[in-house]
Design an enzyme around this catalytic site. Structure first.
Site, PDB file in Angstrom:
ATOM      1  N   ARG A 183     -15.833 -18.685 -12.197  1.00 50.52           N
ATOM      2  CA  ARG A 183     -15.666 -19.548 -13.364  1.00 50.52           C
ATOM      3  C   ARG A 183     -16.833 -20.548 -13.471  1.00 50.52           C
ATOM      4  O   ARG A 183     -17.895 -20.325 -12.915  1.00 50.52           O
ATOM      5  CB  ARG A 183     -14.295 -20.236 -13.281  1.00 50.52           C
ATOM      6  CG  ARG A 183     -13.149 -19.205 -13.293  1.00 50.52           C
ATOM      7  CD  ARG A 183     -11.795 -19.859 -13.315  1.00 50.52           C
ATOM      8  NE  ARG A 183     -11.622 -20.676 -14.514  1.00 50.52           N
ATOM      9  CZ  ARG A 183     -10.646 -21.586 -14.660  1.00 50.52           C
ATOM     10  NH1 ARG A 183      -9.761 -21.769 -13.683  1.00 50.52           N
ATOM     11  NH2 ARG A 183     -10.554 -22.282 -15.767  1.00 50.52           N
TER      12      ARG A 183
ATOM     13  N   GLU B 220      -4.964 -23.277   1.073  1.00 46.31           N
ATOM     14  CA  GLU B 220      -5.308 -23.598  -0.312  1.00 46.31           C
ATOM     15  C   GLU B 220      -5.191 -22.335  -1.161  1.00 46.31           C
ATOM     16  O   GLU B 220      -5.702 -21.285  -0.766  1.00 46.31           O
ATOM     17  CB  GLU B 220      -6.743 -24.126  -0.355  1.00 46.31           C
ATOM     18  CG  GLU B 220      -7.243 -24.441  -1.751  1.00 46.31           C
ATOM     19  CD  GLU B 220      -8.724 -24.848  -1.753  1.00 46.31           C
ATOM     20  OE1 GLU B 220      -9.229 -25.309  -0.721  1.00 46.31           O
ATOM     21  OE2 GLU B 220      -9.356 -24.680  -2.803  1.00 46.31           O
TER      22      GLU B 220
ATOM     23  N   PRO C  48      -2.238 -31.135 -10.524  1.00 46.83           N
ATOM     24  CA  PRO C  48      -2.134 -31.513 -11.934  1.00 46.83           C
ATOM     25  C   PRO C  48      -2.200 -30.340 -12.904  1.00 46.83           C
ATOM     26  O   PRO C  48      -2.955 -29.392 -12.698  1.00 46.83           O
ATOM     27  CB  PRO C  48      -3.338 -32.444 -12.134  1.00 46.83           C
ATOM     28  CG  PRO C  48      -4.254 -32.167 -10.999  1.00 46.83           C
ATOM     29  CD  PRO C  48      -3.400 -31.740  -9.857  1.00 46.83           C
ATOM     30  N   ASN C  49      -1.397 -30.473 -13.943  1.00 45.44           N
ATOM     31  CA  ASN C  49      -1.335 -29.530 -15.070  1.00 45.44           C
ATOM     32  C   ASN C  49      -0.665 -28.198 -14.740  1.00 45.44           C
ATOM     33  O   ASN C  49      -0.491 -27.359 -15.630  1.00 45.44           O
ATOM     34  CB  ASN C  49      -2.735 -29.278 -15.675  1.00 45.44           C
ATOM     35  CG  ASN C  49      -3.369 -30.570 -16.165  1.00 45.44           C
ATOM     36  OD1 ASN C  49      -2.727 -31.318 -16.894  1.00 45.44           O
ATOM     37  ND2 ASN C  49      -4.572 -30.851 -15.732  1.00 45.44           N
TER      38      ASN C  49
ATOM     39  N   HIS D 265      -5.353 -20.622  -5.308  1.00 45.63           N
ATOM     40  CA  HIS D 265      -5.680 -20.739  -6.732  1.00 45.63           C
ATOM     41  C   HIS D 265      -5.274 -19.475  -7.450  1.00 45.63           C
ATOM     42  O   HIS D 265      -5.500 -18.362  -6.936  1.00 45.63           O
ATOM     43  CB  HIS D 265      -7.177 -20.953  -6.929  1.00 45.63           C
ATOM     44  CG  HIS D 265      -7.678 -22.201  -6.289  1.00 45.63           C
ATOM     45  ND1 HIS D 265      -7.469 -23.436  -6.845  1.00 45.63           N
ATOM     46  CD2 HIS D 265      -8.310 -22.407  -5.113  1.00 45.63           C
ATOM     47  CE1 HIS D 265      -7.978 -24.361  -6.049  1.00 45.63           C
ATOM     48  NE2 HIS D 265      -8.490 -23.766  -4.987  1.00 45.63           N
TER      49      HIS D 265
ATOM     50  N   ARG E  17      -0.274 -22.892 -20.698  1.00 50.52           N
ATOM     51  CA  ARG E  17      -1.628 -23.431 -20.520  1.00 50.52           C
ATOM     52  C   ARG E  17      -2.645 -22.298 -20.316  1.00 50.52           C
ATOM     53  O   ARG E  17      -2.522 -21.534 -19.354  1.00 50.52           O
ATOM     54  CB  ARG E  17      -1.589 -24.310 -19.258  1.00 50.52           C
ATOM     55  CG  ARG E  17      -2.920 -24.782 -18.799  1.00 50.52           C
ATOM     56  CD  ARG E  17      -2.852 -25.349 -17.381  1.00 50.52           C
ATOM     57  NE  ARG E  17      -4.149 -25.838 -17.011  1.00 50.52           N
ATOM     58  CZ  ARG E  17      -4.581 -25.988 -15.769  1.00 50.52           C
ATOM     59  NH1 ARG E  17      -3.778 -25.710 -14.759  1.00 50.52           N
ATOM     60  NH2 ARG E  17      -5.777 -26.422 -15.533  1.00 50.52           N
TER      61      ARG E  17
ATOM     62  N   ASN F 276      -1.884 -25.831  -4.092  1.00 48.08           N
ATOM     63  CA  ASN F 276      -2.837 -25.559  -5.164  1.00 48.08           C
ATOM     64  C   ASN F 276      -3.242 -26.933  -5.697  1.00 48.08           C
ATOM     65  O   ASN F 276      -2.512 -27.541  -6.482  1.00 48.08           O
ATOM     66  CB  ASN F 276      -2.223 -24.710  -6.284  1.00 48.08           C
ATOM     67  CG  ASN F 276      -3.254 -24.381  -7.359  1.00 48.08           C
ATOM     68  OD1 ASN F 276      -4.340 -24.967  -7.390  1.00 48.08           O
ATOM     69  ND2 ASN F 276      -2.917 -23.444  -8.239  1.00 48.08           N
TER      70      ASN F 276
ATOM     71  N   ALA G 235      -7.216 -29.217 -10.415  1.00 42.50           N
ATOM     72  CA  ALA G 235      -8.509 -29.862 -10.686  1.00 42.50           C
ATOM     73  C   ALA G 235      -8.960 -30.757  -9.533  1.00 42.50           C
ATOM     74  O   ALA G 235     -10.172 -30.949  -9.318  1.00 42.50           O
ATOM     75  CB  ALA G 235      -8.421 -30.668 -11.974  1.00 42.50           C
TER      76      ALA G 235
ATOM     77  N   ARG H 195     -16.445 -25.530 -10.702  1.00 46.68           N
ATOM     78  CA  ARG H 195     -15.262 -25.080  -9.939  1.00 46.68           C
ATOM     79  C   ARG H 195     -15.636 -24.341  -8.658  1.00 46.68           C
ATOM     80  O   ARG H 195     -14.781 -23.957  -7.866  1.00 46.68           O
ATOM     81  CB  ARG H 195     -14.387 -24.159 -10.803  1.00 46.68           C
ATOM     82  CG  ARG H 195     -13.799 -24.842 -12.008  1.00 46.68           C
ATOM     83  CD  ARG H 195     -12.831 -23.929 -12.748  1.00 46.68           C
ATOM     84  NE  ARG H 195     -12.691 -24.347 -14.121  1.00 46.68           N
ATOM     85  CZ  ARG H 195     -11.835 -25.272 -14.567  1.00 46.68           C
ATOM     86  NH1 ARG H 195     -11.004 -25.865 -13.723  1.00 46.68           N
ATOM     87  NH2 ARG H 195     -11.795 -25.599 -15.839  1.00 46.68           N
TER      88      ARG H 195
ATOM     89  N   TYR I 253      -4.630 -18.211 -16.722  1.00 45.20           N
ATOM     90  CA  TYR I 253      -3.589 -18.450 -15.720  1.00 45.20           C
ATOM     91  C   TYR I 253      -2.353 -17.573 -15.884  1.00 45.20           C
ATOM     92  O   TYR I 253      -1.443 -17.625 -15.044  1.00 45.20           O
ATOM     93  CB  TYR I 253      -3.172 -19.932 -15.755  1.00 45.20           C
ATOM     94  CG  TYR I 253      -4.327 -20.858 -15.435  1.00 45.20           C
ATOM     95  CD1 TYR I 253      -4.980 -20.784 -14.213  1.00 45.20           C
ATOM     96  CD2 TYR I 253      -4.779 -21.782 -16.375  1.00 45.20           C
ATOM     97  CE1 TYR I 253      -6.049 -21.616 -13.931  1.00 45.20           C
ATOM     98  CE2 TYR I 253      -5.846 -22.624 -16.098  1.00 45.20           C
ATOM     99  CZ  TYR I 253      -6.485 -22.534 -14.874  1.00 45.20           C
ATOM    100  OH  TYR I 253      -7.548 -23.348 -14.588  1.00 45.20           O
TER     101      TYR I 253
END
Ligand code: DQA
Length: 167
Positions: free
Chosen positions: A127, A118, A29-30, A120, A37, A94, A97, A131, A42
């Site tokens: 962070r 995985e 998502p996002n 990121h 964003r 990825n 969230a 997270r 990012y």
């Protein structure tokens, strides 16, 4: 939901049936908003640019990518659940969230028996505390976090290395 394919051919990466090996790339998502964003976290690279870089890397490595972005947990669960029957040799994800919340995505990865990496963009351990926990990492081959766009390239390279390993 976005599904894209990229074709590349290299006999080194054919499966037993002589087919070129396929990797499923999932953006959670996002991530469709990358570029605009929270650019301080990012970066300014868009998802389309990341996908173009991944396709270029896949072409050099002789594997085929199917790239998928979704903001919906169930769609991601469905895509993972079909990965084995659709003959993907690896998954690069990825989970965004959902990394920190999704038992359903974790269970889907554990269920399918397809090696999963995985990734990121940001270093999730540097962070906010919420997270720092990935529900996904324990069922993955490994996790790459904090290298920006390069996390994806490193993740794809790791996936290709796993595929190359003689079984
Ligand atoms: C992210 C990190 C997650 O914590 C966050 O929710 C994201 C992006 C990353 O790539 O750094 O959406 O997965």
């Amino acid at each position: 939901m976005r599904l894209r394919g990229s074709l590349a051919h290299d006999s080194k990466h054919e499966n037993k049936a002589g087919k070129v090996k396929k990797i499923l790339v999932i953006h959670g998502p996002n991530l469709n908003l990358l570029g605009q964003r929270e650019a301080d976290i990012y970066g300014r690279t868009t998802l389309d640019e990341i996908n173009a870089l991944l396709k270029k890397t896949a072409g050099e490595q002789g594997v085929v990518l199917t790239i998928f972005q979704s903001n919906h947990e169930g769609e991601i669960v469905d895509a993972i659940g079909k990965a084995k029957e659709e003959k993907f040799s690896a998954i690069l994800i990825n989970p965004a969230a959902y990394t920190h919340t999704s038992v359903a995505i974790r269970d889907a990865i554990a269920a399918v028996d397809v090696p999963t990496l995985e990734v990121h963009l940001s270093n999730i351990y540097a962070r906010e505390e919420f997270r720092h926990t990935s529900l996904i990492a324990p069922v993955c081959h490994g996790q790459i976090s904090g290298f920006g766009v390069n996390s994806y390239v490193l993740g794809l390279q790791a996936a290709v290395n796993i595929i190359k390993k003689p079984s």
